[in-house]
Design an enzyme around this catalytic site. Structure first.
Site, PDB file in Angstrom:
ATOM      1  N   GLN A 175      32.923  39.725  46.777  1.00 21.18           N
ATOM      2  CA  GLN A 175      34.348  41.478  46.309  1.00 21.18           C
ATOM      3  C   GLN A 175      33.203  42.129  45.607  1.00 21.18           C
ATOM      4  OE1 GLN A 175      35.065  38.390  45.105  1.00 21.18           O
ATOM      5  NE2 GLN A 175      37.408  38.183  44.459  1.00 21.18           N
ATOM      6  N   ARG A 187      44.360  42.213  46.691  1.00 20.81           N
ATOM      7  CA  ARG A 187      43.709  41.502  45.608  1.00 20.81           C
ATOM      8  C   ARG A 187      43.316  42.269  44.630  1.00 20.81           C
ATOM      9  NH1 ARG A 187      39.256  44.357  45.349  1.00 20.81           N
ATOM     10  NH2 ARG A 187      38.675  43.113  43.486  1.00 20.81           N
ATOM     11  N   ASP A 192      41.916  41.480  35.002  1.00 18.45           N
ATOM     12  CA  ASP A 192      42.731  40.972  35.231  1.00 18.45           C
ATOM     13  C   ASP A 192      43.722  40.614  34.133  1.00 18.45           C
ATOM     14  OD1 ASP A 192      40.462  39.868  37.089  1.00 18.45           O
ATOM     15  OD2 ASP A 192      42.255  40.119  38.218  1.00 18.45           O
TER      16      ASP A 192
HETATM   17  C1  LIG Z   1      41.779  46.563  38.707  1.00 19.13           C
HETATM   18  S1  LIG Z   1      41.363  44.991  39.188  1.00 19.13           S
HETATM   19  C2  LIG Z   1      40.074  44.422  39.706  1.00 19.13           C
HETATM   20  C3  LIG Z   1      39.876  42.650  39.231  1.00 19.13           C
HETATM   21  O1  LIG Z   1      39.868  42.004  39.952  1.00 19.13           O
HETATM   22  C4  LIG Z   1      39.707  40.894  40.986  1.00 19.13           C
HETATM   23  O2  LIG Z   1      40.455  39.986  41.191  1.00 19.13           O
HETATM   24  P1  LIG Z   1      40.204  39.115  42.198  1.00 19.13           P
HETATM   25  O3  LIG Z   1      39.863  40.189  43.652  1.00 19.13           O
HETATM   26  O4  LIG Z   1      39.944  37.472  42.378  1.00 19.13           O
HETATM   27  O5  LIG Z   1      41.937  39.805  42.605  1.00 19.13           O
HETATM   28  C5  LIG Z   1      38.883  41.406  39.512  1.00 19.13           C
HETATM   29  O6  LIG Z   1      38.600  40.239  38.708  1.00 19.13           O
HETATM   30  C6  LIG Z   1      37.983  42.534  39.333  1.00 19.13           C
HETATM   31  O7  LIG Z   1      37.696  42.717  38.479  1.00 19.13           O
END
Ligand SMILES: CSC[C@H]1O[C@H](OP(=O)(O)O)[C@H](O)[C@@H]1O
Length: 355
Positions: free
Chosen positions: A205, A55, A246
């Site tokens: 996260q 992710r 994103d």
């Molecule tokens: C360096 S981009 C990271 C960005 O992506 C994450 O989303 P996810 O964990 O759902 O893929 C989150 O929005 C982060 O800021």
């Protein structure tokens, strides 16, 4: 623990030695278990992205680039048209895994362009070019994160308190990260920051990944619940907010993990600079404003059950689980890219990145 280099250079997504599999760290198991997964089928790769085993916008793009290359090698075709038909099926399937991070479609479109630009070559020659392209996507992200880290570091000074939301470190990218990159780079240069990491409900996260990366790198990190961002700002402990992204619209509206827009509103209230950090591959000029960005809605059960031993609410209780929100460009102090820092008016400064 101080394994700075181990953190900044983690192999979160890579191609197997023989180029026929994608290997990732299963981020849903971190921080307690570091488990590598080998992905060979379209469903494996789709599920890994959908279930956030891999992710973070750039990491998703890198994984998709490797993934479509691995799948392209399995296609049995006598003609270009047969090959291309199957290629597009795989591409559309992987592209349907998650809608908000533009890096997914950006990487897949880039791989498709290699195919369409070489329709007169043999399938073997096209596969070689696809292998070069997916590796280039990864190498370019490493360079982009390096440049973003340098520009981001120019915005803060030794001893600053930084608040971050979700995870935009090496695990979400390739090396160093975007929002966290300046902190790791600063640490390498002997600078010390005090980082406050929002846990980032519901998938945590921040708690599971950001605090893990920073702690392991020996950077002072304090984990806070998402509802504590205001008090740490009010206490004067925060000199800047750094978040990832994103998808960034042409006017500077930025989609990022759910809760980010709330942090931006608080930062505005307390007069604290709020920066969005990300590569130009996360900018989507086809989105004129944040209204054009599709927000992923995930399974409400993630709120109730994902990281709880027992459900934390009755199953009859409705839950709403948007994975992202959009921060209005008026709340953003600057957008840090590998080509430099964009300031308002973002319509103009973002457009200038692409001339
Ligand atoms: C360096 S981009 C990271 C960005 O992506 C994450 O989303 P996810 O964990 O759902 O893929 C989150 O929005 C982060 O800021």
């Amino acid at each position: 623990m101080n394994n700075l280099n181990e953190v900044t250079h983690i192999d979160n997504v890579k191609l197997s030695e023989d180029g026929k599999k994608v290997i990732i760290i299963d981020q849903t198991k971190l921080p307690n278990v570091t488990e590598y997964l080998t992905l060979g089928s379209d469903k494996d790769i789709y599920d890994a992205i959908f279930e956030l085993k891999v992710r973070g916008a750039p990491a998703i793009g890198i994984c998709a680039g490797y993934g479509i290359y691995v799948l392209a090698q399995t296609i049995k075709a006598e003609t270009f048209d047969e090959f291309y038909r199957e290629f597009v099926k795989y591409k559309d399937y992987l592209n349907s895994s998650r809608p908000t991070a533009v890096n997914l479609s950006w990487a897949l479109n880039r791989m498709e362009e290699v195919v369409t630009a070489n329709k007169n070559k043999t399938i073997g020659e096209i596969l070689k070019l696809l292998g070069d392209e997916c590796r280039a996507i990864h190498e370019e992200d490493i360079k982009m994160c390096g440049a973003i880290s340098e520009y981001g570091l120019s915005l803060i000074k030794d001893g600053d308190g930084i608040l971050t939301h979700c995870n935009a470190g090496p695990l979400a990218t390739s090396r160093y990260g975007t929002a966290l990159g300046p902190l790791f780079l600063g640490k390498e240069r002997g600078l010390n920051f005090r980082v406050f990491a929002d846990e980032t409900r519901p998938l945590l996260q921040g708690a599971r990944l950001t605090s893990y990366e920073l702690e392991k790198a020996g950077i002072d990190v304090t984990l806070i619940c998402d509802n504590m961002a205001s008090i740490v700002m009010k206490n004067g402990w925060i000199q800047a907010c750094f978040v990832g992204c994103d998808r960034i619209a042409a006017n500077g509206d930025a989609a990022n993990k759910i809760g980010t827009s709330g942090v931006a509103i608080l930062a505005k209230h307390y007069g604290i600079p709020f920066y969005v950090l990300g590569p130009t591959s996360t900018i989507d000029l086809n989105c004129k404003t944040g209204e054009d960005i599709e927000i992923e809605l995930r399974d409400p059960e993630e709120i109730r059950n994902k990281f709880y031993k027992e459900p934390m609410a009755l199953k009859e209780v409705k839950c709403y689980n948007p994975a992202f929100d959009v921060t209005d460009h008026n709340l953003i102090s600057g957008i840090v890219t590998e080509k430099g820092i964009c300031y308002a008016p973002f319509e103009k400064s973002i457009k200038a990145l692409f001339v």
